[in-house]
Design a protein around this motif. Structure first.
Motif, mmCIF file in Angstrom:
data_model
loop_
_atom_site.group_PDB
_atom_site.id
_atom_site.type_symbol
_atom_site.label_atom_id
_atom_site.label_comp_id
_atom_site.label_asym_id
_atom_site.label_seq_id
_atom_site.Cartn_x
_atom_site.Cartn_y
_atom_site.Cartn_z
ATOM 1 N N MET A 214 0.944 -1.230 0.180
ATOM 2 C CA MET A 214 -0.014 0.020 -0.051
ATOM 3 C C MET A 214 0.713 1.224 -0.035
ATOM 4 S SD MET A 214 -3.067 -1.312 0.070
ATOM 5 C CE MET A 214 -4.313 0.156 0.617
ATOM 6 N N PRO A 215 0.575 2.265 -0.706
ATOM 7 C CA PRO A 215 1.203 3.486 -0.763
ATOM 8 C C PRO A 215 1.389 4.191 0.731
ATOM 9 C CG PRO A 215 -0.905 3.947 -1.710
ATOM 10 C CD PRO A 215 -0.789 2.344 -1.664
ATOM 11 N N THR A 216 0.490 3.880 1.672
ATOM 12 C CA THR A 216 0.525 4.706 2.761
ATOM 13 C C THR A 216 -0.225 4.064 4.019
ATOM 14 O OG1 THR A 216 -0.668 6.364 4.093
ATOM 15 C CG2 THR A 216 -1.547 6.166 2.045
ATOM 16 N N ARG A 218 -1.320 5.547 6.982
ATOM 17 C CA ARG A 218 -1.392 6.268 8.090
ATOM 18 C C ARG A 218 -2.672 5.998 9.107
ATOM 19 N NH1 ARG A 218 -2.088 12.628 6.324
ATOM 20 N NH2 ARG A 218 -3.305 12.550 8.265
ATOM 21 N N SER A 219 -3.493 5.549 8.307
ATOM 22 C CA SER A 219 -4.774 5.184 8.975
ATOM 23 C C SER A 219 -4.664 4.142 9.850
ATOM 24 C CB SER A 219 -6.001 5.047 8.067
ATOM 25 O OG SER A 219 -6.076 5.758 7.025
ATOM 26 N N ILE A 243 7.743 2.698 5.202
ATOM 27 C CA ILE A 243 6.735 3.706 5.142
ATOM 28 C C ILE A 243 5.991 3.957 6.421
ATOM 29 C CG2 ILE A 243 4.222 4.045 3.973
ATOM 30 C CD1 ILE A 243 5.382 1.861 1.568
ATOM 31 N N ARG A 246 8.305 6.331 8.630
ATOM 32 C CA ARG A 246 8.359 7.692 8.132
ATOM 33 C C ARG A 246 7.060 8.468 8.289
ATOM 34 N NH1 ARG A 246 8.144 7.231 2.257
ATOM 35 N NH2 ARG A 246 10.480 7.134 1.822
ATOM 36 N N GLN A 250 6.368 11.754 11.390
ATOM 37 C CA GLN A 250 5.549 12.764 10.872
ATOM 38 C C GLN A 250 4.464 13.178 11.720
ATOM 39 O OE1 GLN A 250 4.843 11.792 6.869
ATOM 40 N NE2 GLN A 250 6.382 13.297 5.946
ATOM 41 N N ALA A 271 17.464 4.917 4.451
ATOM 42 C CA ALA A 271 16.190 5.593 3.594
ATOM 43 C C ALA A 271 15.684 6.626 4.710
ATOM 44 C CB ALA A 271 15.176 4.617 3.703
ATOM 45 N N ASN B 13 -6.436 11.008 4.755
ATOM 46 C CA ASN B 13 -5.529 9.971 4.028
ATOM 47 C C ASN B 13 -6.373 9.650 2.681
ATOM 48 O OD1 ASN B 13 -4.499 10.325 6.548
ATOM 49 N ND2 ASN B 13 -5.190 8.543 7.484
ATOM 50 N N GLU B 17 -4.282 9.446 -0.688
ATOM 51 C CA GLU B 17 -4.501 8.108 -1.501
ATOM 52 C C GLU B 17 -5.210 8.253 -2.509
ATOM 53 O OE1 GLU B 17 -4.745 5.311 1.366
ATOM 54 O OE2 GLU B 17 -4.676 3.841 -0.272
ATOM 55 N N GLN B 121 14.923 -1.634 -2.594
ATOM 56 C CA GLN B 121 14.146 -0.575 -2.403
ATOM 57 C C GLN B 121 14.956 0.614 -2.351
ATOM 58 O OE1 GLN B 121 12.110 -0.867 1.401
ATOM 59 N NE2 GLN B 121 13.341 0.585 2.218
ATOM 60 N N TYR B 122 14.413 1.719 -2.951
ATOM 61 C CA TYR B 122 15.086 3.153 -2.619
ATOM 62 C C TYR B 122 14.197 4.076 -2.083
ATOM 63 C CZ TYR B 122 18.942 1.033 -5.782
ATOM 64 O OH TYR B 122 19.994 0.527 -6.418
ATOM 65 N N ALA B 123 14.567 5.088 -1.734
ATOM 66 C CA ALA B 123 14.126 6.389 -1.034
ATOM 67 C C ALA B 123 14.348 7.451 -1.594
ATOM 68 C CB ALA B 123 13.734 6.265 0.382
ATOM 69 N N ALA B 142 4.423 17.228 3.892
ATOM 70 C CA ALA B 142 4.671 16.505 2.658
ATOM 71 C C ALA B 142 3.411 16.199 1.758
ATOM 72 C CB ALA B 142 5.328 15.101 2.947
ATOM 73 N N LEU B 209 4.026 8.953 -5.932
ATOM 74 C CA LEU B 209 4.014 7.611 -5.247
ATOM 75 C C LEU B 209 5.287 7.292 -4.645
ATOM 76 C CD1 LEU B 209 2.283 5.307 -4.687
ATOM 77 C CD2 LEU B 209 3.177 4.273 -7.141
ATOM 78 N N GLY B 210 6.430 7.597 -5.226
ATOM 79 C CA GLY B 210 7.687 7.050 -4.903
ATOM 80 C C GLY B 210 7.941 7.958 -3.418
ATOM 81 N N ILE B 211 7.696 9.247 -3.460
ATOM 82 C CA ILE B 211 7.855 10.138 -1.963
ATOM 83 C C ILE B 211 7.085 9.569 -0.895
ATOM 84 C CG2 ILE B 211 7.741 12.335 -1.247
ATOM 85 C CD1 ILE B 211 8.260 13.423 -4.034
ATOM 86 N N LYS B 212 5.619 9.402 -1.267
ATOM 87 C CA LYS B 212 4.719 8.535 -0.245
ATOM 88 C C LYS B 212 5.449 7.376 0.328
ATOM 89 C CE LYS B 212 1.149 9.603 1.187
ATOM 90 N NZ LYS B 212 1.078 10.307 2.651
ATOM 91 N N SER B 213 5.789 6.520 -0.853
ATOM 92 C CA SER B 213 6.184 4.988 -0.226
ATOM 93 C C SER B 213 7.458 4.977 -0.518
ATOM 94 C CB SER B 213 5.182 4.199 -0.938
ATOM 95 O OG SER B 213 5.304 4.539 -2.550
ATOM 96 N N VAL B 214 7.878 3.601 -0.898
ATOM 97 C CA VAL B 214 9.362 3.514 -1.187
ATOM 98 C C VAL B 214 9.186 2.929 -3.041
ATOM 99 C CG1 VAL B 214 10.225 2.595 0.740
ATOM 100 C CG2 VAL B 214 9.161 1.056 -0.718
ATOM 101 N N GLU B 218 7.895 -2.756 -8.743
ATOM 102 C CA GLU B 218 6.752 -3.282 -8.719
ATOM 103 C C GLU B 218 5.647 -2.075 -8.243
ATOM 104 O OE1 GLU B 218 8.284 -4.958 -7.091
ATOM 105 O OE2 GLU B 218 9.064 -6.582 -8.566
ATOM 106 N N ASP B 222 1.494 -2.030 -9.194
ATOM 107 C CA ASP B 222 0.514 -2.655 -8.092
ATOM 108 C C ASP B 222 -0.660 -1.555 -7.867
ATOM 109 O OD1 ASP B 222 1.676 -4.631 -7.411
ATOM 110 O OD2 ASP B 222 3.046 -3.746 -5.787
#
Lengths: 411, 292
Positions: A214-216, A218-219, A243, A246, A250, A271, B13, B17, B121-123, B142, B209-214, B218, B222
């Motif tokens: 999942m991208p976040t 937070r919830s 994730i 981080r 915040q 990271a 959120n 998203e 993974q990268y960030a 952010a 998306l990369g800033i939010k996650s890693v 994929e 996804d």
């Protein structure tokens, strides 16, 4: 066209004989090779979530096999290693395992990492009746080990869960919450933690299971933080941990974290930076203080240029090769995979002369029974094939470095 | 739970998203409107954008704004290359052919990427800052920037579509390909601009998306399923609908977690999609020939 396809019984018979012969030739030749080599597959997470450990694990299997071969081989055979990458993904691991079994004719697969990978590869090795030695944690692997061909060299989550509870108690936390990634390994770890913690008379203020990819989060985090935990026990892998932490930083809400070290790798610190990771408690297995570890560590340094203590999964792989080779030696020349398998516990966990390397063990086996004491642990294989012989260690990340704080030995 | 602030946090959120999904859905729906097929390579265009920005950051240490712009340009160029190389040659074939080709392109991009950068993974190197706490409602700095960039990108696309002559020509091609040609609109020109926009939107979406996650190979793939859902929800081929659909899916996911927990929130989003489609088969804002 049709006329050409009509075959007389005689031609058909000849063709059948010929095809049988053709089919027999390659199997004859592999049979001939199998007399003096024993093929093993090094199936490791070279890429993906386990990549921090994978290539070191694979190189260790290679140099450990070289060491066995240099000592004159095991049970009259030399080890031949075929290396593959699991990508830390079940799909890729299954394809690689199929190739190892069907094309390379391996008789043992060593070093699968991550439970979903091991659980996916297990049906293949079971069907082929070959040995699987792995570094995964999920308790399910034990129950799925129907034929006794699967050996766990890393501590089961059954043990880790208890260690998490012990570290939580030692640090005086009163209000732990749990967060688990929805996979077999992390869920197992958190379930055992919760059971143990409650048995100690403790209370868990909140628990959340979250989905991978999942991208976040937070919830999920905010729900856990709303319960005001003094510590969050995390069952996770590296990407989701990155994730989560981080987003937690915040929020500005103060809490501690206890995270397995396979998720809180140096990549996490890289990271997120030192501020975010400051004070995180990590739990891992302690290296075994035995001569085997010293030998492994020297060889590992030579092969990779890094310290052997950085990669205990590689130490476990070193033990896998030695235990397998000693079992081959004990089973004698020409032994079948099942005969070798039946000797694994005898050489690794029996009463007998304490040995720390294959060469030593080979010599001692001529006189009587042996007990291999390894680099990763002293190896205490229980009746389910799980290694119970571990010392665990907990560290705190301070200024981007892991500071060891203490050891935990489960009774 | 803390009641109202918690609910607002969930909503925020969901919006954040949803905006990420919206960028992917917008890119999908533009292709659908003009070229009439579902572009399965959208996710991997996003991944490529993220890696392009990451590479830029590693090589030059440029600010994140520059990285986002570079990502948009790189993905645009690549998108045009794939159009000229593959999709233009498939013009006139069935949309399934183009769809299958786009799946092929998706795998191609990912394989080339993983060959060079691996699966690690990268960030992005961005300092992590504390959120602003307003009576329990948490506002991440952010997220403010990400929302601003997303809105800017969306605004840019809509300006091109509705305020410029080329946008009008694109909409004409989307509306009726043959009629547009007969009226003297050069469809290939409109298509190139469309693919450039699609590339830029995907690339920028990928960086966000990369800033939010890693950043992983994929990551874009996804996101494809929710993006498809958002496109369908908003009405296929409708850019406003895609953004609206993305927001709906994001918010539905987060708010449903109050009722069903976190493991099933994805399923709930798709249940909502199913129910809305039963009620409005063309999607919420859908009607035939959507871009007009």
């Amino acid at each position: 066209m049709k006329a050409k396809l009509r075959l007389s019984p005689k031609t058909l018979f000849c063709a059948m004989c010929l095809s049988c012969l053709v089919a027999a030739v390659p199997s004859l030749s592999t049979f001939a090779i199998a007399q003096d080599t024993f093929n093993i597959g090094a199936l490791n997470p070279i890429t993906g979530a386990g990549s921090f450990y994978g290539s070191g694990m694979q190189q260790t299997i290679l140099f450990a096999a070289d060491q066995v071969n240099a000592a004159g081989g095991a049970g009259g055979r030399t080890l031949k290693v075929f290396a593959e990458d699991t990508q830390t993904q079940p799909e890729a691991a299954v394809l690689a395992a199929k190739k190892l079994i069907e094309v390379n004719k391996v008789q043992a697969i060593l070093g699968t990492w991550s439970s979903s990978v091991t659980l996916a590869v297990m049906p293949l090795t079971e069907a082929a009746n070959i040995i699987l030695m792995h570094n995964s944690g999920a308790p399910e692997i034990t129950t799925e080990n129907k034929k006794g061909l699967v050996w766990r060299f890393a501590p089961s989550q059954n043990l880790y869960g208890r260690v998490f509870a012990e570290v939580c108690r030692k640090n005086g936390f009163k209000r732990p919450a749990t967060m688990a990634l929805n996979n077999a390994s992390a869920l197992g770890q958190i379930q055992v933690f919760s059971k143990t913690w409650k048995a100690m008379g403790g209370n868990i203020v909140e628990s959340v299971v979250y989905e991978p990819k999942m991208p976040t989060y937070r919830s999920e985090l905010e729900k856990v933080l709303a319960a005001k935990p003094d510590v969050i026990i995390l069952g996770s892998y590296l990407p989701d941990t990155t994730i989560l932490l981080r987003e937690w930083y915040q929020t500005g809400i103060n809490t501690k974290w206890i995270i397995p070290q396979w998720a809180a790798t140096p990549k996490l610190i890289e990271a997120l930076g030192e501020n975010v990771t400051e004070g995180i408690i990590t739990i891992f297995r302690q290296e075994n203080t035995s001569p085997a570890f010293v030998t492994y560590s020297d060889l590992y340094k030579k092969a990779t240029g890094k310290s052997g203590s950085d990669n205990l999964y590689a130490a476990m792989c070193y033990d896998m090769v030695n235990v397998l080779a000693l079992a081959m030696e004990a089973a004698g020349p020409g032994a079948s995979v099942l005969q070798i398998n039946s000797k694994i516990r005898t050489v690794a966990d029996g009463p007998g002369t304490e040995v720390y390397s294959f060469a030593e063990g080979k010599k001692a086996l001529k006189k009587g029974p042996i007990n291999y004491n390894g680099a990763g642990s002293w190896i205490d294989l229980d009746k389910f094939g799980d290694d119970a012989g571990s010392i665990f260690t907990w560290s705190v990340i301070q200024k981007g470095r892991y500071e060891k704080k203490g050891n935990i030995i489960l009774k | 739970m803390n009641g109202f602030p918690f609910f607002i946090n969930l909503l925020i959120n969901g919006i954040v998203e949803g905006l990420i999904i919206a960028l992917a859905a917008l890119s999908l729906t533009l292709v659908f409107a003009v070229a009439r097929f579902a572009n399965a390579a959208t996710g991997d265009y996003m991944t490529l954008g993220a890696y392009a920005a990451l590479g830029m950051q590693m090589l030059t240490g440029a600010s994140i704004v520059v990285n986002i712009i570079v990502a948009g340009i790189v993905t645009s160029i690549l998108s045009i290359i794939f159009f000229r190389w593959v999709f233009q040659r498939l013009a006139g074939q069935s949309s399934v052919t183009a769809l299958v080709a786009s799946i092929g392109i998706a795998f191609f991009i990912r394989s080339v990427l993983t060959f060079f950068v691996g699966h690690d993974q990268y960030a992005f190197k961005i300092p992590v800052t504390r959120a602003i706490n307003l009576y329990g409602v948490l506002i991440y700095q952010a997220d403010i920037y990400l929302t601003a960039v997303t809105l800017l990108a969306l605004g840019g696309v809509f300006s091109v579509l509705y305020l410029t002559p080329i946008g009008r020509r694109m909409r004409a091609v989307a509306d009726n390909f043959e009629l547009a040609r007969i009226s003297g609109i050069r469809s290939s020109e409109a298509l190139i601009i469309m693919w450039a926009i699609v590339g830029a939107v995907s690339g920028i979406g990928g960086v966000i998306l990369g800033i939010k996650s890693v950043i992983m190979p994929e990551m874009g793939w996804d996101l494809l399923l929710p993006a498809f859902a958002a496109m369908i929800l908003g009405g296929v081929g409708n850019p406003v609908g895609a953004v609206f659909g993305g927001l709906c899916i994001g918010i539905a996911q987060e708010l449903s977690s109050l009722v069903v927990g976190y493991s099933y929130k994805i399923a709930v989003a798709f249940l909502a999609l199913l129910l809305i489609l039963l009620w409005r088969p063309h999607g919420l804002l859908g009607y035939k020939e959507a871009i007009r």
